[in-house]
Design a protein around this motif. Structure first.
Motif, PDB file in Angstrom:
ATOM      1  N   SER A  81      -3.181   4.093  -2.190  1.00 28.74           N
ATOM      2  CA  SER A  81      -3.194   3.088  -3.245  1.00 28.74           C
ATOM      3  C   SER A  81      -2.911   1.692  -2.709  1.00 28.74           C
ATOM      4  O   SER A  81      -2.180   1.518  -1.732  1.00 28.74           O
ATOM      5  CB  SER A  81      -2.101   3.395  -4.286  1.00 28.74           C
ATOM      6  OG  SER A  81      -2.312   4.636  -4.898  1.00 28.74           O
TER       7      SER A  81
ATOM      8  N   PRO B  22      -4.022   6.685  -6.192  1.00 28.07           N
ATOM      9  CA  PRO B  22      -3.749   5.816  -7.333  1.00 28.07           C
ATOM     10  C   PRO B  22      -3.389   6.549  -8.628  1.00 28.07           C
ATOM     11  O   PRO B  22      -2.403   6.192  -9.284  1.00 28.07           O
ATOM     12  CB  PRO B  22      -5.045   5.024  -7.500  1.00 28.07           C
ATOM     13  CG  PRO B  22      -5.658   5.012  -6.146  1.00 28.07           C
ATOM     14  CD  PRO B  22      -5.283   6.339  -5.541  1.00 28.07           C
TER      15      PRO B  22
ATOM     16  N   THR C 239       0.846  -1.189   0.000  1.00 27.27           N
ATOM     17  CA  THR C 239       0.000   0.000   0.000  1.00 27.27           C
ATOM     18  C   THR C 239       0.877   1.234   0.000  1.00 27.27           C
ATOM     19  O   THR C 239       2.063   1.181   0.330  1.00 27.27           O
ATOM     20  CB  THR C 239      -0.934   0.036   1.232  1.00 27.27           C
ATOM     21  OG1 THR C 239      -0.133   0.010   2.409  1.00 27.27           O
ATOM     22  CG2 THR C 239      -1.903  -1.135   1.223  1.00 27.27           C
TER      23      THR C 239
ATOM     24  N   LEU D 183      -5.367   1.470 -14.643  1.00 32.76           N
ATOM     25  CA  LEU D 183      -4.122   1.747 -13.923  1.00 32.76           C
ATOM     26  C   LEU D 183      -3.217   0.509 -13.877  1.00 32.76           C
ATOM     27  O   LEU D 183      -2.672   0.145 -12.840  1.00 32.76           O
ATOM     28  CB  LEU D 183      -4.394   2.287 -12.519  1.00 32.76           C
ATOM     29  CG  LEU D 183      -5.247   3.558 -12.437  1.00 32.76           C
ATOM     30  CD1 LEU D 183      -5.412   3.985 -10.986  1.00 32.76           C
ATOM     31  CD2 LEU D 183      -4.685   4.684 -13.275  1.00 32.76           C
TER      32      LEU D 183
ATOM     33  N   ASN E 216      -0.784  -3.491 -11.042  1.00 28.66           N
ATOM     34  CA  ASN E 216      -2.113  -2.899 -11.051  1.00 28.66           C
ATOM     35  C   ASN E 216      -2.260  -2.059  -9.799  1.00 28.66           C
ATOM     36  O   ASN E 216      -1.989  -2.532  -8.699  1.00 28.66           O
ATOM     37  CB  ASN E 216      -3.198  -3.972 -11.119  1.00 28.66           C
ATOM     38  CG  ASN E 216      -4.567  -3.342 -11.216  1.00 28.66           C
ATOM     39  OD1 ASN E 216      -5.208  -3.115 -10.200  1.00 28.66           O
ATOM     40  ND2 ASN E 216      -4.998  -3.039 -12.426  1.00 28.66           N
ATOM     41  N   ILE E 217      -2.684  -0.812  -9.991  1.00 32.34           N
ATOM     42  CA  ILE E 217      -2.859   0.125  -8.877  1.00 32.34           C
ATOM     43  C   ILE E 217      -4.350   0.406  -8.723  1.00 32.34           C
ATOM     44  O   ILE E 217      -5.031   0.720  -9.704  1.00 32.34           O
ATOM     45  CB  ILE E 217      -2.084   1.438  -9.131  1.00 32.34           C
ATOM     46  CG1 ILE E 217      -0.594   1.130  -9.355  1.00 32.34           C
ATOM     47  CG2 ILE E 217      -2.276   2.407  -7.973  1.00 32.34           C
ATOM     48  CD1 ILE E 217       0.219   2.324  -9.834  1.00 32.34           C
ATOM     49  N   SER E 218      -4.838   0.304  -7.501  1.00 37.56           N
ATOM     50  CA  SER E 218      -6.251   0.562  -7.243  1.00 37.56           C
ATOM     51  C   SER E 218      -6.388   1.366  -5.949  1.00 37.56           C
ATOM     52  O   SER E 218      -5.407   1.659  -5.272  1.00 37.56           O
ATOM     53  CB  SER E 218      -7.024  -0.763  -7.141  1.00 37.56           C
ATOM     54  OG  SER E 218      -6.503  -1.568  -6.107  1.00 37.56           O
ATOM     55  N   ASP E 219      -7.646   1.715  -5.634  1.00 37.80           N
ATOM     56  CA  ASP E 219      -7.911   2.477  -4.416  1.00 37.80           C
ATOM     57  C   ASP E 219      -7.482   1.681  -3.190  1.00 37.80           C
ATOM     58  O   ASP E 219      -7.797   0.501  -3.060  1.00 37.80           O
ATOM     59  CB  ASP E 219      -9.396   2.813  -4.296  1.00 37.80           C
ATOM     60  CG  ASP E 219      -9.850   3.815  -5.351  1.00 37.80           C
ATOM     61  OD1 ASP E 219      -8.996   4.589  -5.832  1.00 37.80           O
ATOM     62  OD2 ASP E 219     -11.050   3.816  -5.689  1.00 37.80           O
TER      63      ASP E 219
ATOM     64  N   ILE F 291      -1.219  -1.586  -4.412  1.00 38.36           N
ATOM     65  CA  ILE F 291      -0.424  -1.965  -5.578  1.00 38.36           C
ATOM     66  C   ILE F 291      -0.266  -3.478  -5.564  1.00 38.36           C
ATOM     67  O   ILE F 291       0.268  -4.052  -4.609  1.00 38.36           O
ATOM     68  CB  ILE F 291       0.973  -1.293  -5.565  1.00 38.36           C
ATOM     69  CG1 ILE F 291       0.840   0.223  -5.505  1.00 38.36           C
ATOM     70  CG2 ILE F 291       1.771  -1.704  -6.795  1.00 38.36           C
ATOM     71  CD1 ILE F 291       0.966   0.793  -4.126  1.00 38.36           C
TER      72      ILE F 291
ATOM     73  N   TYR G  43       0.235   6.199 -10.406  1.00 41.65           N
ATOM     74  CA  TYR G  43       0.308   5.655 -11.768  1.00 41.65           C
ATOM     75  C   TYR G  43       1.005   6.645 -12.701  1.00 41.65           C
ATOM     76  O   TYR G  43       1.883   6.265 -13.475  1.00 41.65           O
ATOM     77  CB  TYR G  43      -1.096   5.338 -12.285  1.00 41.65           C
ATOM     78  CG  TYR G  43      -1.097   4.690 -13.650  1.00 41.65           C
ATOM     79  CD1 TYR G  43      -0.880   3.322 -13.776  1.00 41.65           C
ATOM     80  CD2 TYR G  43      -1.308   5.435 -14.799  1.00 41.65           C
ATOM     81  CE1 TYR G  43      -0.873   2.716 -15.022  1.00 41.65           C
ATOM     82  CE2 TYR G  43      -1.301   4.835 -16.051  1.00 41.65           C
ATOM     83  CZ  TYR G  43      -1.083   3.476 -16.151  1.00 41.65           C
ATOM     84  OH  TYR G  43      -1.068   2.891 -17.393  1.00 41.65           O
TER      85      TYR G  43
END
Length: 155
Positions: free
Chosen positions: A112, A16, A11, A79, A103-106, A114, A20
């Motif tokens: 983020s 994000p 994290t 992302l 892949n990056i997300s909330d 990751i 990215y």
């Protein structure tokens, strides 16, 4: 050729889209500013999209070394980003290539999450050297933390 796959996640307090942008779109400019040992990033082949090969030069133990990164995919909508290490100092003699899918997300608190999938494409059927994997992960984690700190200090 045997392929060994490993998964990891971490994290970051960086949002994000910002992370990215820094790691994928602006990395050629940000990494040399954030990491003193990085000297240059140059495109050897391609136009910056998938298939592009970049030569990243850096200083390690007083010696200039390089790594060749090949961009595999760029998925801005989700992302996502994938690249392979295809040559240079970070590619062990036992590997054809090492592919990193990101892949990056909330994540928590506006930050983020990751997710990484690392595929080690070995020469022959021998598994990767565990010490080399640990050393590579430690360098990758340290690089990420330096870039993260740079982004937090330079919003």
């Amino acid at each position: 050729m045997a392929v060994f796959t490993f998964e990891d996640q971490t994290t970051s307090p960086v949002a994000p889209a910002t992370l990215y942008q820094a790691l994928v779109k602006d990395a050629d400019n940000i990494v040399p500013k954030a990491v003193d040992s990085f000297k240059s990033v140059e495109i050897v082949e391609g136009n910056g999209g998938p298939g592009t090969i970049k030569k990243i030069s850096f200083l390690e133990d007083g010696e200039t070394k390089f790594v060749l990164h090949k961009i595999e995919t760029i998925d801005e909508a989700n992302l996502g980003y994938s690249y392979s290490i295809v040559g240079g100092a970070a590619l062990p003699d036992t590997a054809e290539k090492i592919t990193i899918d990101t892949n990056i997300s909330d994540g928590p608190n506006g930050g983020s999450l990751i997710k990484l999938t690392i595929s080690y494409h070995g020469k022959g059927d021998a598994p990767p050297n565990e010490d080399e994997l640990k050393a590579g992960k430690a360098k990758s984690d340290a690089l990420f933390k330096v870039i993260e700190a740079y982004l937090l200090a330079n919003p």
